[in-house]
Structures are given as C-alpha cells and as structure tokens.
Design a protein around this motif. Structure first.
Motif, short mmCIF file in Angstrom:
data_model
loop_
_atom_site.label_atom_id
_atom_site.label_comp_id
_atom_site.label_asym_id
_atom_site.label_seq_id
_atom_site.Cartn_x
_atom_site.Cartn_y
_atom_site.Cartn_z
N UNK A 169 0.79 -1.23 0.00
CA UNK A 169 0.00 0.00 0.00
C UNK A 169 0.83 1.28 0.00
N UNK A 170 2.13 1.17 0.24
CA UNK A 170 2.94 2.36 0.39
C UNK A 170 2.84 2.91 1.80
N UNK A 171 3.60 3.98 2.12
CA UNK A 171 3.58 4.55 3.48
C UNK A 171 2.17 4.98 3.89
N UNK A 172 1.80 4.64 5.11
CA UNK A 172 0.48 4.97 5.61
C UNK A 172 0.52 6.23 6.46
N UNK A 173 -0.65 6.85 6.60
CA UNK A 173 -0.75 8.07 7.39
C UNK A 173 -0.43 7.79 8.86
N UNK A 174 0.02 8.80 9.56
CA UNK A 174 0.37 8.64 10.96
C UNK A 174 -0.82 8.18 11.79
N UNK A 175 -2.02 8.67 11.48
CA UNK A 175 -3.20 8.26 12.24
C UNK A 175 -3.49 6.78 12.05
N UNK A 176 -3.28 6.28 10.83
CA UNK A 176 -3.46 4.86 10.60
C UNK A 176 -2.42 4.06 11.38
N UNK A 177 -1.22 4.59 11.46
CA UNK A 177 -0.16 3.90 12.18
C UNK A 177 -0.43 3.85 13.68
N UNK A 178 -1.16 4.85 14.21
CA UNK A 178 -1.40 4.92 15.65
C UNK A 178 -2.61 4.11 16.10
N UNK A 179 -3.38 3.59 15.16
CA UNK A 179 -4.56 2.81 15.53
C UNK A 179 -4.15 1.60 16.36
N UNK A 180 -5.02 1.18 17.24
CA UNK A 180 -4.83 0.01 18.11
C UNK A 180 -3.74 0.23 19.17
N UNK A 181 -3.37 1.47 19.43
CA UNK A 181 -2.32 1.70 20.42
C UNK A 181 -2.83 1.36 21.82
N UNK A 182 -2.05 0.65 22.64
CA UNK A 182 -2.53 0.28 23.98
C UNK A 182 -2.88 1.47 24.86
N UNK A 183 -2.19 2.60 24.69
CA UNK A 183 -2.53 3.77 25.51
C UNK A 183 -3.92 4.29 25.15
N UNK A 184 -4.26 4.28 23.88
CA UNK A 184 -5.59 4.70 23.46
C UNK A 184 -6.64 3.73 23.98
N UNK A 185 -6.36 2.43 23.90
CA UNK A 185 -7.33 1.45 24.38
C UNK A 185 -7.49 1.52 25.90
N UNK A 186 -6.40 1.79 26.59
CA UNK A 186 -6.49 1.97 28.05
C UNK A 186 -7.44 3.13 28.38
N UNK A 187 -7.29 4.24 27.67
CA UNK A 187 -8.13 5.40 27.93
C UNK A 187 -9.60 5.11 27.61
N UNK A 188 -9.84 4.39 26.51
CA UNK A 188 -11.21 4.05 26.13
C UNK A 188 -11.85 3.10 27.14
N UNK A 189 -11.07 2.14 27.64
CA UNK A 189 -11.59 1.20 28.64
C UNK A 189 -11.93 1.94 29.93
N UNK A 190 -11.07 2.85 30.35
CA UNK A 190 -11.33 3.62 31.57
C UNK A 190 -12.55 4.52 31.39
#
Length: 266
Positions: A169-190
């Motif tokens: 696919x070629x280089x992906x956008x930074x937002x796509x690269x940050x998806x599924x980050x454990x810090x984001x999931x921690x915040x969503x779970x809390x």
C-alpha cells in the motif's frame, strides 16, 4: 517449529495458486508451518485464559473466530470449566466452524456482527475474553461484566506487520499507524468505567519463506490490505517472489498486547 520448506524449484504461478486455494475459515494457522514463522508473546495467552476459566462461573468469548483458542483453553482448564460458556462470532463461515468445534464443550456460539450489541443481560458474565478482536467495544464489555468481573484479552497492537502492509500500500498516514495503540485502548476502557489491571506489549519477528504464505496470509487477515486479490496485486507479488528467492525470507514484525481490566465492585 518446522524448518522452512524449500520452494525455489516451484514457479511463481504454482505458489500463488496454492496460496489462493487454501481455505481461510477459522484461526488455525497450522498450514503456515514450514512456510512462515511468528514469535509468540511471552504471556502465552491461551494457557493464561485456561487458568482464568478454571476459576470462572460464566464466561463469554467475543469474536471467537473458529473457536480454536477457546477450545484449547477449555480442554486445558477441564474439569474445572465454567458452568456457562458462550462465544460470539460475526463471520458466517467461522460461526459454523466454531459451533462444530465448541459443541462438545456445551458452548453455544451466537452469530452476531462485530459492531452490534450482544443479546445478553447486563452483568451476565464474570469473565469476558477475546483474542485479536477487530475493535473492542468497551461500553458493551463493561455492560456484560458483573461487578468484579474481568476482561482478559490479547489485542493486535499498532503497526502490526506494517512492513508487509506498506510493501503493498505504500507509506500509511500517521493516524493509521497509531490505531490500536494500547494507551488509546487503556483510555477508552477507563472511559467505559473499567479499571486497568495489566497491559503488556511486545513486538515479535515474523518471516515469510515463500509467496504462497504471503498470499494466504493476506486472504486470511483481510484487514491488512483491504480488498486484496492476487490479480489486483500480481506485479507486486511477482516482485516480492523474486526478492524472497534472491534475498531470503521477507521479515516483518507483529505487535501484540495483553489487556486485563476489571469492572469495579458495585
């Protein structure tokens, strides 16, 4: 771990045809033995799940795939298995496979789209588990857990196998690269009202020894290269085939994180 099978005598067309013909149902990856390898996380998820099941009364496994991980965990936990165990799955071929595999355990498999509310009462389970959910629905997980109950899962982390994804696919956008980050999931779970007990992340080496393994992997893990078909990517597949023949296995890295959260006592 088996030694790689020598494939240098086989043509590109033969290997691609083989990779395109292997059934993709379920989460049994035994076909890849000798053709691709992936290091496993240190926490040994399926065995850890078995230990938790042996102390559980009512359990739900979300997005169970073909039921292979839950089947292993229940066999390992026996005879101390939950009084009630239920699984959910959204892809019809996997529903059929999981139903056949889990029926001997007395497990009911519920066909439910991944983004839909599950047809269970509030607080119905003291353990909710999942291995590689597409996207955890934290509000629904919190609703289904009884006070004091646990969510225990292994998630796919950020930029998992991106070496292979970006090859196509070629280089992906930074937002796509940050998806599924454990810090984001921690915040969503809390935000859903859960207390975090443990989050551990690891980056793990993968190797693809022939183009058939690449084709089968991208057909099986469909969100890696959305809309992947052999015909659409034939030039890139042929170039990768020649690269593997010349330079050796294609190396990528998966990312995984163990996630354990608890619903507070009432």
């Amino acid at each position: 771990m088996k030694e790689p099978r020598p494939q240098h005598s086989r043509t590109f067309e033969d290997l691609v045809a083989e990779g395109a013909a292997v059934p993709t149902e379920g989460w049994d990856f035994s076909w890849f033995e000798g053709r691709a390898t992936e290091a496993r996380p240190s926490w040994v998820y399926a065995s850890s799940l078995a230990e938790r099941l042996s102390h559980t009364t009512a359990a739900l496994d979300i997005q169970t795939g073909g039921g292979e991980v839950l089947d292993f965990a229940l066999r390992r936990a026996a005879p101390k298995t939950p009084v009630l165990t239920v699984a959910s799955e959204g892809w019809p071929p996997n529903v059929a496979k999981a139903t056949a595999l889990l029926r001997p355990h007395g497990v009911a498999v519920v066909a439910s789209p991944e983004d839909a509310p599950l047809p269970f009462a509030d607080g119905a389970f003291d353990l909710v588990s999942s291995r590689h959910p597409v996207s955890p629905h934290w509000a629904e997980i919190a609703r289904l857990l009884q006070p004091g109950g646990t969510y225990f899962a292994q998630h796919v982390g950020p930029r998992s196998v991106f070496e292979l994804v970006e090859y196509f696919l070629g280089p992906l956008l930074q937002e796509q690269s940050a998806a599924r980050h454990p810090d984001r999931e921690r915040a969503d779970a809390e935000a859903a009202g859960l207390e975090i007990v443990d989050v551990r992340a690891e980056r793990l080496r993968m190797e693809f020894y022939d183009i058939a393994a690449v084709v089968h992997f991208l057909r099986k893990v469909v969100w890696m290269v959305p809309g992947f078909t052999v015909e659409a990517y034939r030039p890139r597949l042929r170039a990768l085939h020649e690269q593997i023949r010349t330079d050796g296995p294609f190396v990528a890295h998966s990312t995984r994180h163990l996630f354990e959260a608890r619903k507070p006592d009432a």
